[in-house]
Write a protein that holds these residues in place. Structure first.
Motif, PDB file in Angstrom:
ATOM      1  N   GLY A 122       0.843  -1.210  -0.009  1.00  0.00           N
ATOM      2  CA  GLY A 122       0.186  -0.185   0.029  1.00  0.00           C
ATOM      3  C   GLY A 122       1.131   0.863  -0.152  1.00  0.00           C
ATOM      4  N   VAL A 123       2.024   1.467   0.751  1.00  0.00           N
ATOM      5  CA  VAL A 123       2.965   2.342   0.994  1.00  0.00           C
ATOM      6  C   VAL A 123       3.675   2.855  -0.538  1.00  0.00           C
ATOM      7  N   MET A 124       3.959   1.244  -1.285  1.00  0.00           N
ATOM      8  CA  MET A 124       4.388   1.517  -2.368  1.00  0.00           C
ATOM      9  C   MET A 124       3.348   2.718  -3.032  1.00  0.00           C
ATOM     10  N   LEU A 125       1.825   1.905  -3.990  1.00  0.00           N
ATOM     11  CA  LEU A 125       0.969   2.362  -4.546  1.00  0.00           C
ATOM     12  C   LEU A 125       0.396   3.863  -3.765  1.00  0.00           C
ATOM     13  N   PHE A 126       0.436   4.562  -2.475  1.00  0.00           N
ATOM     14  CA  PHE A 126       0.931   5.508  -2.287  1.00  0.00           C
ATOM     15  C   PHE A 126       1.887   6.593  -2.831  1.00  0.00           C
ATOM     16  N   TRP A 127       2.970   5.724  -3.148  1.00  0.00           N
ATOM     17  CA  TRP A 127       3.693   6.987  -3.129  1.00  0.00           C
ATOM     18  C   TRP A 127       3.600   7.393  -5.288  1.00  0.00           C
ATOM     19  N   VAL A 128       3.054   5.893  -5.735  1.00  0.00           N
ATOM     20  CA  VAL A 128       3.389   5.591  -7.284  1.00  0.00           C
ATOM     21  C   VAL A 128       1.761   6.745  -8.359  1.00  0.00           C
ATOM     22  N   SER A 129       1.009   6.767  -6.763  1.00  0.00           N
ATOM     23  CA  SER A 129      -0.393   7.631  -7.064  1.00  0.00           C
ATOM     24  C   SER A 129       0.127   9.253  -6.618  1.00  0.00           C
ATOM     25  N   GLY A 130       0.721   9.525  -6.310  1.00  0.00           N
ATOM     26  CA  GLY A 130       1.296  10.567  -5.460  1.00  0.00           C
ATOM     27  C   GLY A 130       1.830  11.278  -6.702  1.00  0.00           C
ATOM     28  N   ILE A 131       2.718  10.465  -7.245  1.00  0.00           N
ATOM     29  CA  ILE A 131       3.894  11.382  -8.188  1.00  0.00           C
ATOM     30  C   ILE A 131       3.577  11.050  -9.461  1.00  0.00           C
ATOM     31  N   THR A 132       2.205  10.043  -9.675  1.00  0.00           N
ATOM     32  CA  THR A 132       1.455  10.454 -10.902  1.00  0.00           C
ATOM     33  C   THR A 132       0.418  11.389 -10.813  1.00  0.00           C
ATOM     34  N   ALA A 133       0.407  12.254  -9.904  1.00  0.00           N
ATOM     35  CA  ALA A 133      -0.758  13.145  -9.635  1.00  0.00           C
ATOM     36  C   ALA A 133       0.716  14.045  -9.991  1.00  0.00           C
ATOM     37  N   ILE A 134       1.540  14.248  -9.394  1.00  0.00           N
ATOM     38  CA  ILE A 134       2.534  16.021  -8.966  1.00  0.00           C
ATOM     39  C   ILE A 134       3.058  16.187 -10.702  1.00  0.00           C
ATOM     40  N   VAL A 135       3.084  14.767 -11.396  1.00  0.00           N
ATOM     41  CA  VAL A 135       3.365  15.190 -12.904  1.00  0.00           C
ATOM     42  C   VAL A 135       2.686  15.371 -13.849  1.00  0.00           C
ATOM     43  N   PRO A 136       1.508  15.149 -14.362  1.00  0.00           N
ATOM     44  CA  PRO A 136       0.230  15.832 -15.445  1.00  0.00           C
ATOM     45  C   PRO A 136       0.116  17.541 -14.982  1.00  0.00           C
ATOM     46  N   VAL A 137       0.013  17.820 -14.039  1.00  0.00           N
ATOM     47  CA  VAL A 137      -0.574  19.206 -13.152  1.00  0.00           C
ATOM     48  C   VAL A 137       1.553  20.177 -13.408  1.00  0.00           C
ATOM     49  N   SER A 138       2.059  19.282 -13.143  1.00  0.00           N
ATOM     50  CA  SER A 138       3.510  19.942 -13.313  1.00  0.00           C
ATOM     51  C   SER A 138       3.709  20.217 -14.697  1.00  0.00           C
ATOM     52  N   TRP A 139       3.613  18.750 -15.785  1.00  0.00           N
ATOM     53  CA  TRP A 139       3.594  19.145 -16.886  1.00  0.00           C
ATOM     54  C   TRP A 139       2.474  20.351 -17.506  1.00  0.00           C
ATOM     55  N   VAL A 140       1.913  20.372 -17.046  1.00  0.00           N
ATOM     56  CA  VAL A 140       0.814  21.359 -17.589  1.00  0.00           C
ATOM     57  C   VAL A 140       1.246  22.213 -17.363  1.00  0.00           C
ATOM     58  N   ALA A 141       1.281  22.698 -15.830  1.00  0.00           N
ATOM     59  CA  ALA A 141       2.311  24.607 -15.277  1.00  0.00           C
ATOM     60  C   ALA A 141       3.135  24.654 -16.372  1.00  0.00           C
ATOM     61  N   HIS A 142       4.269  23.372 -16.650  1.00  0.00           N
ATOM     62  CA  HIS A 142       5.417  23.958 -17.785  1.00  0.00           C
ATOM     63  C   HIS A 142       5.017  24.484 -18.850  1.00  0.00           C
ATOM     64  N   SER A 143       3.693  23.784 -19.711  1.00  0.00           N
ATOM     65  CA  SER A 143       3.514  24.001 -21.077  1.00  0.00           C
ATOM     66  C   SER A 143       2.496  25.989 -20.593  1.00  0.00           C
ATOM     67  N   THR A 144       2.086  26.133 -19.677  1.00  0.00           N
ATOM     68  CA  THR A 144       1.289  27.337 -19.479  1.00  0.00           C
ATOM     69  C   THR A 144       2.348  28.067 -19.349  1.00  0.00           C
ATOM     70  N   VAL A 145       3.695  28.073 -18.717  1.00  0.00           N
ATOM     71  CA  VAL A 145       4.714  29.283 -18.787  1.00  0.00           C
ATOM     72  C   VAL A 145       4.940  29.662 -20.082  1.00  0.00           C
ATOM     73  N   GLN A 146       4.946  28.021 -20.616  1.00  0.00           N
ATOM     74  CA  GLN A 146       6.212  28.443 -21.502  1.00  0.00           C
ATOM     75  C   GLN A 146       5.062  29.081 -22.886  1.00  0.00           C
ATOM     76  N   GLU A 147       4.097  28.748 -22.679  1.00  0.00           N
ATOM     77  CA  GLU A 147       2.953  29.814 -23.643  1.00  0.00           C
ATOM     78  C   GLU A 147       3.277  31.162 -23.678  1.00  0.00           C
ATOM     79  N   PHE A 148       3.139  31.408 -22.098  1.00  0.00           N
ATOM     80  CA  PHE A 148       2.868  32.450 -21.511  1.00  0.00           C
ATOM     81  C   PHE A 148       4.369  34.005 -22.020  1.00  0.00           C
ATOM     82  N   TRP A 149       5.374  32.704 -21.987  1.00  0.00           N
ATOM     83  CA  TRP A 149       6.404  34.061 -22.329  1.00  0.00           C
ATOM     84  C   TRP A 149       7.004  33.668 -24.010  1.00  0.00           C
ATOM     85  N   ASP A 150       6.434  33.051 -24.612  1.00  0.00           N
ATOM     86  CA  ASP A 150       6.522  32.791 -25.711  1.00  0.00           C
ATOM     87  C   ASP A 150       6.226  34.172 -26.548  1.00  0.00           C
TER      88      ASP A 150
END
Length: 217
Positions: A122-150
């Motif tokens: 269960g601990v390993m699944l929680f870690w995987v769940s947390g990482i796979t939740a942070i990655v997409p929002v961080s990716w969208v935030a990164h692309s938003t910053v790139q488009e904002f300063w393009d």
């Protein structure tokens, strides 16, 4: 000391993980991943999520339109859908498995090794769940910053900004990782069970009585 703090840490870990899983599910369906405020019409705010785009008016009305095609979405939104689904599923499975591994659950009380393995899984699944939740929002935030300063985009073109769902997703990921880490600390710690203490005391008393009988004339 371990007997006192171990259940408290397990309860805290489960509560943080449960909170992270709920926030992760909420992030998946919130339409506020990106916000767009038009200077020509400040009474309307456009929002974009993983499933639909919405227009929020100052009067309080909100109109949403679902995306027509999955393939027509930008790459970050397509991958974010998959990762958020994976995060929600692994988080739910982690709650179920770690729940059976808690010390407060009397089921399988004599099979401590199996309960420890369920808790570790269960601990390993929680870690995987947390990482796979942070990655997409961080990716969208990164692309938003790139488009904002393009610099190739004219200044008169409105720019997308961070939406509230990104911050909810970050909190969800950190709660899942924190909850899994607290549960992992309880796995590494040792617990003294009352039954084993009682058995040890009884055995010591038997030894003392045996020595007394041998030393008597």
């Amino acid at each position: 000391m371990a007997l006192v703090y171990r259940p408290m840490m397990q309860l805290s870990g489960i509560l943080f993980s449960l909170l992270g899983w709920v926030l992760s599910c909420l992030t998946t369906y919130l339409p506020q991943w990106k916000n767009l405020n038009l200077e020509l019409n400040e009474l309307e705010i456009w929002t974009m999520g993983l499933w639909q785009a919405c227009v929020v008016q100052e009067e309080g009305g909100m109109q949403c339109k679902d995306f027509d095609s999955f393939l027509a979405l930008p790459p970050e939104l397509r991958i974010s859908r998959i990762l958020m689904f994976f995060s929600n599923g692994s988080g739910l499975l982690g709650l179920l498995l770690s729940g059976f591994g808690l010390d407060c659950l009397k089921i399988g009380e004599r099979q401590q090794e199996k309960k420890k393995r369920l808790l570790l899984l269960g601990v390993m699944l929680f870690w995987v769940s947390g990482i796979t939740a942070i990655v997409p929002v961080s990716w969208v935030a990164h692309s938003t910053v790139q488009e904002f300063w393009d610099e190739n985009i004219p200044d008169i073109v409105p720019r997308w900004d961070f939406g509230e769902a990104l911050f909810v997703g970050w909190v969800a990921g950190f709660c899942l990782i924190l909850g899994g880490s607290l549960l992992n600390c309880t796995i590494c710690s040792t617990e003294v069970h009352p039954s084993s203490v009682h058995y040890a005391v009884a055995e010591q008393q038997d030894r003392c009585q045996h020595l007394e009988t041998e030393t008597r004339p």
